[in-house]
Design a protein around this motif. Structure first.
Motif, PDB file in Angstrom:
ATOM      1  N   ARG A 114      12.361  -7.705 -23.153  1.00 47.03           N
ATOM      2  CA  ARG A 114      11.925  -8.417 -21.986  1.00 47.03           C
ATOM      3  C   ARG A 114      10.841  -9.221 -22.435  1.00 47.03           C
ATOM      4  O   ARG A 114      10.658 -10.390 -21.695  1.00 47.03           O
ATOM      5  N   PHE A 115      10.186  -9.200 -23.687  1.00 44.35           N
ATOM      6  CA  PHE A 115       9.391 -10.147 -24.140  1.00 44.35           C
ATOM      7  C   PHE A 115      10.093 -11.497 -24.252  1.00 44.35           C
ATOM      8  O   PHE A 115       9.498 -12.499 -23.849  1.00 44.35           O
ATOM      9  N   ARG A 116      11.365 -11.581 -25.034  1.00 44.06           N
ATOM     10  CA  ARG A 116      11.940 -12.759 -25.124  1.00 44.06           C
ATOM     11  C   ARG A 116      12.515 -13.226 -23.861  1.00 44.06           C
ATOM     12  O   ARG A 116      12.394 -14.381 -23.362  1.00 44.06           O
ATOM     13  N   ASP A 117      12.897 -12.395 -22.848  1.00 40.05           N
ATOM     14  CA  ASP A 117      13.431 -12.920 -21.554  1.00 40.05           C
ATOM     15  C   ASP A 117      12.333 -13.555 -20.848  1.00 40.05           C
ATOM     16  O   ASP A 117      12.764 -14.585 -20.164  1.00 40.05           O
ATOM     17  N   LEU A 118      11.297 -12.952 -20.880  1.00 40.64           N
ATOM     18  CA  LEU A 118      10.179 -13.943 -20.010  1.00 40.64           C
ATOM     19  C   LEU A 118       9.854 -14.952 -20.597  1.00 40.64           C
ATOM     20  O   LEU A 118       9.516 -16.314 -19.753  1.00 40.64           O
ATOM     21  N   LEU A 119       9.838 -15.229 -21.814  1.00 36.39           N
ATOM     22  CA  LEU A 119       9.347 -16.278 -22.525  1.00 36.39           C
ATOM     23  C   LEU A 119      10.198 -17.404 -22.570  1.00 36.39           C
ATOM     24  O   LEU A 119      10.108 -18.558 -22.734  1.00 36.39           O
ATOM     25  N   GLN A 120      11.591 -16.835 -22.834  1.00 41.18           N
ATOM     26  CA  GLN A 120      12.805 -17.530 -23.012  1.00 41.18           C
ATOM     27  C   GLN A 120      12.546 -18.618 -24.236  1.00 41.18           C
ATOM     28  O   GLN A 120      12.617 -19.727 -24.087  1.00 41.18           O
ATOM     29  N   ILE A 121      12.357 -17.864 -25.245  1.00 40.33           N
ATOM     30  CA  ILE A 121      12.101 -18.663 -26.695  1.00 40.33           C
ATOM     31  C   ILE A 121      13.303 -18.216 -27.555  1.00 40.33           C
ATOM     32  O   ILE A 121      13.877 -17.209 -27.365  1.00 40.33           O
ATOM     33  N   PRO A 122      13.580 -19.004 -28.531  1.00 39.37           N
ATOM     34  CA  PRO A 122      14.863 -18.815 -29.385  1.00 39.37           C
ATOM     35  C   PRO A 122      14.451 -17.276 -30.222  1.00 39.37           C
ATOM     36  O   PRO A 122      13.234 -16.939 -30.403  1.00 39.37           O
TER      37      PRO A 122
END
Length: 745
Positions: free
Chosen positions: A238-246
């Motif tokens: 969820r951390f990556r999904d919210l920030l949308q970073i590689p």
């Protein structure tokens, strides 16, 4: 001599000693006995006893042998049972090792040769603690040894220490004390249980880790942890999904600054939002939390929280606050709209309030105008009552005089009609004045406590001439009940009822009386007149209303209305029962009170009204109105009285001085010229004459204060237009000059 609780060997030995003693005694008796037969007899008895003891000894010997064999069998069975036990067993008696099985001895190989019978408990625990095969459990063994070393004074279960041996073997020691100061130690192997629990614990830990990881990955909040050096440790999807970073930036060991730079350059709608990265580090170093709200390029609103962890690392959690932010915006918009609506509504209410204030002010002014009009009307009626009643009183006196003088003449009928018309005018005038006073805001009611008997007698005496003239019998039933009411208004109400009863009764009877009803009394007026129908009974108390069977020219229909209004003001209840052609019963119901005093008898009620009752009476009249004065003098002289007419107090005093005697009675108008009053005139005449001369104050003023003043000075009050019957009775009731010496010294 033989204790049955002793061992069998000891009992047999004691029996042998007893037998030997008996044999020796028998021998001594044979040596010293005098008779051979006696000695023989003693020997026979002794031999019988010896045979009995011998049999007992043989039986005891057999039982002892049986017990020994039973003991051997029991010991063999116990040894066999202990040998097949899965655990170790040992019995300590009196603190010493008595019995044990092979497992107990061989559990620890380095101690096998040292575990022997007679080993004490303390020594046993010391051996266990020092064994090289013991891996863990030394502390619990020492504690258990301390407890087991104490005298086994009480039975109960002792601690059960668990020990670990080499080879991952586990045993539990169970210590049990008995009531015979014995200690039993059981060694139970729990290796399987320990290994199973360990396996289940590892499995549970693994599962919990999986559960935690699954929950961590499926949380709605994005979470990442960083070390004290600022490098990434773990994160969820969820951390990556919210920030949308590689993904490559979210590898373990990536520095926090790299992630921040990527977010600032590629993910934020406004890169300046991340300008506070340096401030974040300073805040975290001070063990404070960071709270920021950022707007993503996708339009999402993200809340970022940074919190310091115990190892000086920090935790980052990201929450999607888009819905909350939009809800807040909608609420703020709704609040602004609602505020605008409320502002507009408040403006309208303010405008409405101003209009209402204007209306209230107009109503207040209208009320003040109405009150002023009512006050003006009241003042006008007060003035008009005097101005109207003065000429009416004069006209009434003149017409009465004219009626007396015209008897037997050609104009007698005309004068009689004139007198009837004038009486109608007088009745209507009284009714209108009564209604006006009852409608005014300051109705002059003066409740007091009085007896109903005198009031009813007065009404009967006043209306008796009218009843006699019409041929109606008028009676009253005496009453001694006391009530609280306004005496003047109640009398007017009863008068109206009696007048109505006489008016609508032809050649019948009218009866006035009282009926007690618990704590109340009903003053009733019965008549045998024309009666009232049921539908008319509901409206006869309305103004200007008459029953359908009332003949024309019978009045304006105000009398009962005045009665109803008066009784409502006084708190009384008016009722009517009637039947057409039979008669009517009108009643006034009021509360009864305890008699506080007894009124003295009314002088006018004790004197009969005769035609010549006023002959020789010296009457002093004080009246400032010339017409009323003339009419009064004419009427009194027609009754045979000697009259002195004056217009002021000074004239009255001068007349008294000139004639040198006190008058028999004073008739004084209350309202004279200027500040002069009838009260002043009466008091002055009495002082000049030196005699308490009877007096009547005649006035159009119905103020209750006048009645109080009259009672204080000892004179009576009559209202205008004067009731001539009462006036004549009043004058006739005073003694004339022949009865008392009234000369002035």
């Amino acid at each position: 001599m033989i204790d049955p609780d002793d061992p069998l060997e000891l009992q047999v030995a004691k029996q042998a000693k007893i037998i030997q003693a008996l044999v020796s005694r028998a021998g001594r008796q044979n040596e010293i006995g005098d008779s051979g037969y006696a000695a023989f007899q003693s020997a026979i008895a002794l031999q019988g006893e010896i045979w009995a003891k011998t049999r007992d000894l043989e039986r005891a010997s057999n039982e002892l042998q049986s017990l020994r064999e039973e003991r051997k069998r029991t010991q063999k069975n116990l040894t066999d049972a202990l040998s097949v036990m899965e655990g170790g067993f040992a019995l300590f008696a009196d603190g010493r090792l008595q019995l044990f099985n092979e497992l107990f001895q061989t559990l620890l190989p380095d101690l096998s040769d040292r575990i022997r019978p007679g080993l004490d408990v303390t020594g046993y625990f010391a051996l266990l603690t020092g064994s090289r095969h013991l891996v863990s459990g030394q502390a619990t063994l020492r504690a258990a040894g301390e407890l087991a070393r104490a005298p086994l004074a009480g039975s109960g279960r002792l601690p059960t220490p668990v020990i670990e041996l080499d080879g991952d073997r586990w045993f539990q020691l169970s210590l049990q004390s008995s009531s015979s100061d014995s200690l039993i130690i059981l060694l139970t192997e729990i290796t399987g249980i320990v290994r199973q629990n360990r396996s289940e614990k590892d499995t549970l830990i693994d599962r919990q880790a999986d559960y935690m990881q699954a929950a961590f990955n499926n949380m709605s909040v994005g979470i990442a942890t960083f070390s004290a050096r600022g490098t990434l440790r773990v994160h969820n999807d969820r951390f990556r999904d919210l920030l949308q970073i590689p993904r490559h930036l979210l590898q373990a060991g990536t520095r926090f600054a790299q992630i921040v730079d990527c977010v600032r350059d590629t993910c934020l709608a406004d890169p300046d939002q991340m300008g506070g990265i340096q401030r974040w580090r300073e805040v975290l170093q001070n063990d404070e939390a960071v709270r920021e709200r950022l707007t993503h390029v996708s339009g999402a609103i993200l809340d970022i929280h940074l919190d310091r962890m115990p190892d000086r690392g920090f935790l980052v959690n990201i929450t999607d606050a888009t819905l909350e932010a939009r809800t807040t915006q909608l609420l703020e918009q709704r609040v602004r709209e609602r505020t605008s609506e409320l502002t507009e509504a408040n403006r309208r209410l303010t405008e409405q309030s101003r209009k209402q204030a204007r209306v209230e002010e107009e109503l207040r002014l209208a009320k003040e105008t109405a009150e002023a009009a009512v006050s003006s009307k009241t003042r006008f009626l007060a003035a008009a009552s005097h101005d109207l009643l003065q000429p009416v009183n004069a006209a009434k006196l003149l017409i009465s005089t004219l009626s007396d003088q015209s008897r037997g003449s050609a104009v007698a009928g005309l004068v009689e009609r004139l007198e009837g018309s004038f009486n109608s005018i007088e009745t209507l005038l009284h009714a209108l004045l009564d209604i006006s006073r009852l409608e005014s805001t300051g109705t002059d009611l003066s409740p007091s406590e009085f007896c109903l008997g005198p009031l009813m007698r007065t009404v009967i005496e006043d209306q008796l001439p009218m009843a006699q003239k019409k041929g109606v019998r008028l009676d009253v039933v005496p009453s001694s009940l006391w009530v609280r009411s306004d005496q003047r208004y109640l009398m007017r109400s009863v008068q109206n009822l009696v007048v109505n009863a006489i008016q609508y009764t032809e050649n019948g009877r009218v009866l006035v009386g009282c009926r007690r009803c618990g704590d109340a009394v009903r003053l009733e007026v019965w008549d045998t007149g024309i009666g009232i129908s049921l539908k008319d009974q509901k409206r006869v108390f309305d103004e200007f209303t008459r029953a359908d069977n009332v003949p024309p020219g019978s009045g304006m229909g105000l009398g009962l209305s005045i009665v109803d209004r008066t009784c409502r003001h006084l708190g009384h209840t008016v009722r009517v029962r009637s039947k057409p052609g039979v008669g009517s019963i009108f009643s006034i119901e009021m509360a009864v009170v305890v008699a506080a005093r007894q009124d003295p008898p009314r002088p006018e009620a004790t004197q009969p009204a005769t035609e010549d009752g006023c002959d020789g009476r010296l009457v002093l009249v004080i009246e400032n109105d010339p017409d009323v004065l003339f009419a009064t003098v004419q009427k009194l002289e027609s009754w045979g009285a000697s009259v002195f007419g004056t217009r002021a107090t000074d004239e009255a005093l001068q007349i008294v001085r000139d004639i040198g005697i006190a008058p028999d009675i004073i008739l004084a108008d209350y309202q004279l010229d200027g500040t002069d009053t009838g009260v002043k005139a009466i008091c002055g005449v009495r002082q000049t004459a030196g005699v308490e001369v009877p007096a009547v104050l005649i006035t159009a003023n119905r103020n209750p204060e006048l009645a109080t003043m009259a009672q204080h000075h000892g004179f009576s009050v009559m209202t205008k237009p004067v009731d001539l019957t009462r006036l004549r009775r009043q004058i006739a009731g005073v003694p004339g000059q022949s009865g008392t010496d009234k000369s002035i010294e």
